[in-house]
Write a protein that holds these residues in place. Structure first.
Motif, mmCIF file in Angstrom:
data_model
loop_
_atom_site.group_PDB
_atom_site.id
_atom_site.type_symbol
_atom_site.label_atom_id
_atom_site.label_comp_id
_atom_site.label_asym_id
_atom_site.label_seq_id
_atom_site.Cartn_x
_atom_site.Cartn_y
_atom_site.Cartn_z
ATOM 1 N N ASN A 1 0.821 -1.212 0.000
ATOM 2 C CA ASN A 1 0.000 0.000 0.000
ATOM 3 C C ASN A 1 0.858 1.266 0.000
ATOM 4 O OD1 ASN A 1 -2.415 1.402 0.037
ATOM 5 N ND2 ASN A 1 -2.736 1.188 2.243
ATOM 6 N N MET A 2 0.251 2.366 -0.453
ATOM 7 C CA MET A 2 0.843 3.706 -0.372
ATOM 8 C C MET A 2 2.093 3.855 -1.233
ATOM 9 S SD MET A 2 0.417 4.387 3.723
ATOM 10 C CE MET A 2 -1.023 3.814 4.628
ATOM 11 N N ILE A 3 2.081 3.287 -2.428
ATOM 12 C CA ILE A 3 3.217 3.420 -3.343
ATOM 13 C C ILE A 3 3.119 4.754 -4.072
ATOM 14 C CG2 ILE A 3 4.384 2.444 -5.349
ATOM 15 C CD1 ILE A 3 3.153 -0.270 -4.560
ATOM 16 N N ILE A 4 4.181 5.526 -4.060
ATOM 17 C CA ILE A 4 4.204 6.815 -4.755
ATOM 18 C C ILE A 4 4.133 6.566 -6.261
ATOM 19 C CG2 ILE A 4 5.552 8.891 -5.232
ATOM 20 C CD1 ILE A 4 6.822 8.480 -2.422
ATOM 21 N N PRO A 5 3.117 7.108 -6.956
ATOM 22 C CA PRO A 5 3.018 6.903 -8.409
ATOM 23 C C PRO A 5 4.232 7.469 -9.136
ATOM 24 C CG PRO A 5 0.964 7.794 -7.509
ATOM 25 C CD PRO A 5 1.988 7.888 -6.422
ATOM 26 N N GLU A 6 4.654 6.753 -10.172
ATOM 27 C CA GLU A 6 5.846 7.174 -10.912
ATOM 28 C C GLU A 6 5.713 8.586 -11.460
ATOM 29 O OE1 GLU A 6 8.856 5.387 -14.343
ATOM 30 O OE2 GLU A 6 6.836 4.537 -14.084
ATOM 31 N N GLU A 7 4.517 8.937 -11.943
ATOM 32 C CA GLU A 7 4.321 10.266 -12.532
ATOM 33 C C GLU A 7 4.369 11.385 -11.493
ATOM 34 O OE1 GLU A 7 0.186 8.462 -11.850
ATOM 35 O OE2 GLU A 7 2.182 7.811 -12.544
ATOM 36 N N GLN A 8 4.249 11.010 -10.195
ATOM 37 C CA GLN A 8 4.320 12.016 -9.139
ATOM 38 C C GLN A 8 5.736 12.166 -8.575
ATOM 39 O OE1 GLN A 8 1.804 13.993 -8.384
ATOM 40 N NE2 GLN A 8 0.449 12.932 -9.820
ATOM 41 N N ALA A 9 6.627 11.260 -8.937
ATOM 42 C CA ALA A 9 8.004 11.305 -8.420
ATOM 43 C C ALA A 9 8.843 12.254 -9.287
ATOM 44 C CB ALA A 9 8.601 9.905 -8.399
ATOM 45 N N ILE A 10 8.570 13.545 -9.186
ATOM 46 C CA ILE A 10 9.214 14.544 -10.057
ATOM 47 C C ILE A 10 10.160 15.471 -9.295
ATOM 48 C CG2 ILE A 10 7.407 14.505 -11.808
ATOM 49 C CD1 ILE A 10 6.148 16.922 -10.492
ATOM 50 N N THR A 11 10.207 15.357 -7.983
ATOM 51 C CA THR A 11 11.157 16.131 -7.188
ATOM 52 C C THR A 11 12.182 15.162 -6.607
ATOM 53 O OG1 THR A 11 9.938 15.910 -5.095
ATOM 54 C CG2 THR A 11 9.286 17.731 -6.568
ATOM 55 N N PRO A 12 13.367 15.650 -6.230
ATOM 56 C CA PRO A 12 14.382 14.765 -5.648
ATOM 57 C C PRO A 12 13.844 13.970 -4.453
ATOM 58 C CG PRO A 12 15.378 16.856 -6.190
ATOM 59 C CD PRO A 12 13.908 17.022 -6.433
ATOM 60 N N PHE A 13 13.048 14.619 -3.613
ATOM 61 C CA PHE A 13 12.514 13.944 -2.425
ATOM 62 C C PHE A 13 11.652 12.755 -2.823
ATOM 63 C CE2 PHE A 13 9.055 13.333 0.632
ATOM 64 C CZ PHE A 13 9.756 13.127 1.810
ATOM 65 N N PHE A 14 10.675 12.976 -3.686
ATOM 66 C CA PHE A 14 9.753 11.903 -4.056
ATOM 67 C C PHE A 14 10.423 10.857 -4.949
ATOM 68 C CE2 PHE A 14 6.493 15.005 -2.737
ATOM 69 C CZ PHE A 14 5.773 14.188 -1.880
ATOM 70 N N LYS A 15 11.437 11.282 -5.741
ATOM 71 C CA LYS A 15 12.196 10.298 -6.514
ATOM 72 C C LYS A 15 12.931 9.344 -5.588
ATOM 73 C CE LYS A 15 13.027 12.946 -10.772
ATOM 74 N NZ LYS A 15 14.057 13.640 -11.584
ATOM 75 N N ASN A 16 13.573 9.892 -4.550
ATOM 76 C CA ASN A 16 14.297 9.055 -3.599
ATOM 77 C C ASN A 16 13.353 8.131 -2.832
ATOM 78 O OD1 ASN A 16 16.792 10.115 -4.278
ATOM 79 N ND2 ASN A 16 16.716 11.725 -2.713
ATOM 80 N N ARG A 17 12.201 8.674 -2.427
ATOM 81 C CA ARG A 17 11.239 7.863 -1.708
ATOM 82 C C ARG A 17 10.724 6.718 -2.577
ATOM 83 N NH1 ARG A 17 10.759 7.808 3.626
ATOM 84 N NH2 ARG A 17 8.583 7.158 3.389
ATOM 85 N N ARG A 18 10.416 7.021 -3.842
ATOM 86 C CA ARG A 18 9.916 5.979 -4.728
ATOM 87 C C ARG A 18 10.993 4.920 -4.995
ATOM 88 N NH1 ARG A 18 6.224 4.146 -8.406
ATOM 89 N NH2 ARG A 18 7.151 3.225 -10.270
ATOM 90 N N ASN A 19 12.242 5.363 -5.204
ATOM 91 C CA ASN A 19 13.331 4.396 -5.426
ATOM 92 C C ASN A 19 13.482 3.463 -4.226
ATOM 93 O OD1 ASN A 19 13.930 5.393 -7.955
ATOM 94 N ND2 ASN A 19 15.529 6.798 -7.222
ATOM 95 N N MET A 20 13.355 4.040 -3.031
ATOM 96 C CA MET A 20 13.416 3.215 -1.814
ATOM 97 C C MET A 20 12.271 2.203 -1.800
ATOM 98 S SD MET A 20 12.738 4.371 2.133
ATOM 99 C CE MET A 20 10.968 4.432 1.763
ATOM 100 N N GLN A 21 11.071 2.671 -2.156
ATOM 101 C CA GLN A 21 9.912 1.782 -2.174
ATOM 102 C C GLN A 21 10.091 0.647 -3.179
ATOM 103 O OE1 GLN A 21 6.521 4.382 -2.903
ATOM 104 N NE2 GLN A 21 6.121 4.587 -0.718
ATOM 105 N N MET A 22 10.646 0.948 -4.333
ATOM 106 C CA MET A 22 10.853 -0.087 -5.354
ATOM 107 C C MET A 22 11.800 -1.175 -4.851
ATOM 108 S SD MET A 22 8.878 0.675 -7.862
ATOM 109 C CE MET A 22 7.751 1.351 -6.627
ATOM 110 N N LYS A 23 12.829 -0.768 -4.100
ATOM 111 C CA LYS A 23 13.759 -1.752 -3.537
ATOM 112 C C LYS A 23 13.054 -2.655 -2.528
ATOM 113 C CE LYS A 23 17.870 1.120 -4.190
ATOM 114 N NZ LYS A 23 18.926 1.915 -3.519
ATOM 115 N N TYR A 24 12.200 -2.041 -1.704
ATOM 116 C CA TYR A 24 11.475 -2.839 -0.707
ATOM 117 C C TYR A 24 10.435 -3.745 -1.354
ATOM 118 C CZ TYR A 24 13.606 -0.657 3.378
ATOM 119 O OH TYR A 24 14.500 -0.265 4.347
ATOM 120 N N ILE A 25 9.864 -3.321 -2.463
ATOM 121 C CA ILE A 25 8.916 -4.188 -3.173
ATOM 122 C C ILE A 25 9.626 -5.447 -3.667
ATOM 123 C CG2 ILE A 25 7.520 -4.394 -5.277
ATOM 124 C CD1 ILE A 25 6.656 -1.478 -4.817
#
Length: 303
Positions: free
Chosen positions: A242-266
């Protein structure tokens, strides 16, 4: 009962198969979105034509807030969605009913000192758990529904609930007294307990799912719990990330890093839960609330 053809693996886990009722359990760490996922799933199955009962065993549950409809401690029809019903287990009320039933029976059999001793014994957390479990059993034995969705309490409480039949003999002894024989009613109740636990072990009838967000602590807690459940014969078939940051919303360094972290945990989730199906749920910009939003999300997740 309606049959659904050409289903994906995840759909097979939430829709009834071969004319059997489907039971779906959502468990996991507190705050990971179990209630929202349970509500979304219940809306989906009811929309597909299956008469669905949504139950919460969590004393802190807020299914009424998510549905935006009142949910009582008796089975209630949810207006606005055909085939959808909901109920919450009121643990305090269930405990009082359970204690009163035992003591009323005891007063017919035993002297006042024995009854007082039993009353003291019943003032324990174990009694609250047994009372909640008995209510859980009552609803799990419902024959009038095609699908029952269980929104469970946080992981530790859920495990304790499912392991309670192992302690049933202690409660039987308490109810029977030191010398009395086990009553036919208690034998019947024990049979119901065993029947529900066997039902939960049947992979065609029951889907046990863990909900988590893609971070270390929820993953570890769910994995440990899944291994503990395996010891009583219940396997995890579905993992909801749950609560995965959508790829199209990962447009700032903060959200890009958060999404990359989430992808690793997935990837770690897929590795740990190799035998389970994975359902990925995006983080929504608004609070998940109301039947309209639940219906829209259910179409996204289960289409």
């Amino acid at each position: 009962m309606k049959e659904v053809m050409c289903m994906s693996n995840i759909e097979k886990l939430i829709y009834p198969q071969n004319g059997k009722r489907k039971n779906i359990f959502f468990s996991g760490k507190g705050g990971v979105g179990k209630t929202s996922i349970a509500c979304i799933t219940a809306v989906q199955t009811s929309k597909k034509g299956f008469k669905t009962l949504l139950i919460t065993t969590d004393p802190a549950a807020h299914i009424g807030n998510v549905l935006d409809k009142p949910v009582m401690d008796e089975i209630t029809k949810i207006d606005g969605v055909e085939n959808l019903y909901a109920v919450k287990i009121d643990q305090r009320k269930a405990t009082e009913e359970y204690k009163n039933a035992i003591l009323e029976d005891a007063r017919k059999k035993f002297d006042i000192n024995t009854v007082k001793a039993m009353e003291e014994e019943l003032n324990s957390p174990c009694t609250e758990e047994m009372a909640a479990f008995q209510k859980f059993i009552d609803y799990a034995c419902e024959e009038n529904f095609d699908v029952i969705v269980f929104d469970t309490a946080p992981t530790g409480h859920t495990l304790r609930l499912l392991e309670l039949p192992l302690d049933w003999s202690k409660q039987i002894q308490l109810k029977a007294g030191l010398t009395a024989e086990i009553s036919e009613a208690d034998k019947a109740q024990k049979e119901r307990f065993d029947k529900v636990i066997e039902m939960m072990k049947d992979k065609e009838t029951t889907t046990f799912s863990f909900v988590m967000y893609p971070e270390k602590t929820p993953i570890i807690e769910a994995y440990r719990a899944s291994k503990e459940l395996e010891t009583i014969g219940i396997k995890t078939q579905l993992v909801v990330v749950n609560m995965i940051i959508p790829e199209e919303q990962a447009i700032t360094p903060f959200f890009k890093n958060r999404r990359n972290m989430q992808m690793k945990y997935i990837e770690e989730i897929k590795e740990r839960f190799k035998e389970a199906e994975i359902l990925q749920v995006p983080l929504f910009e608004k609070e998940i609330k109301g039947l309209k939003m639940l219906t829209q999300i259910s179409k996204i997740l289960f289409s």
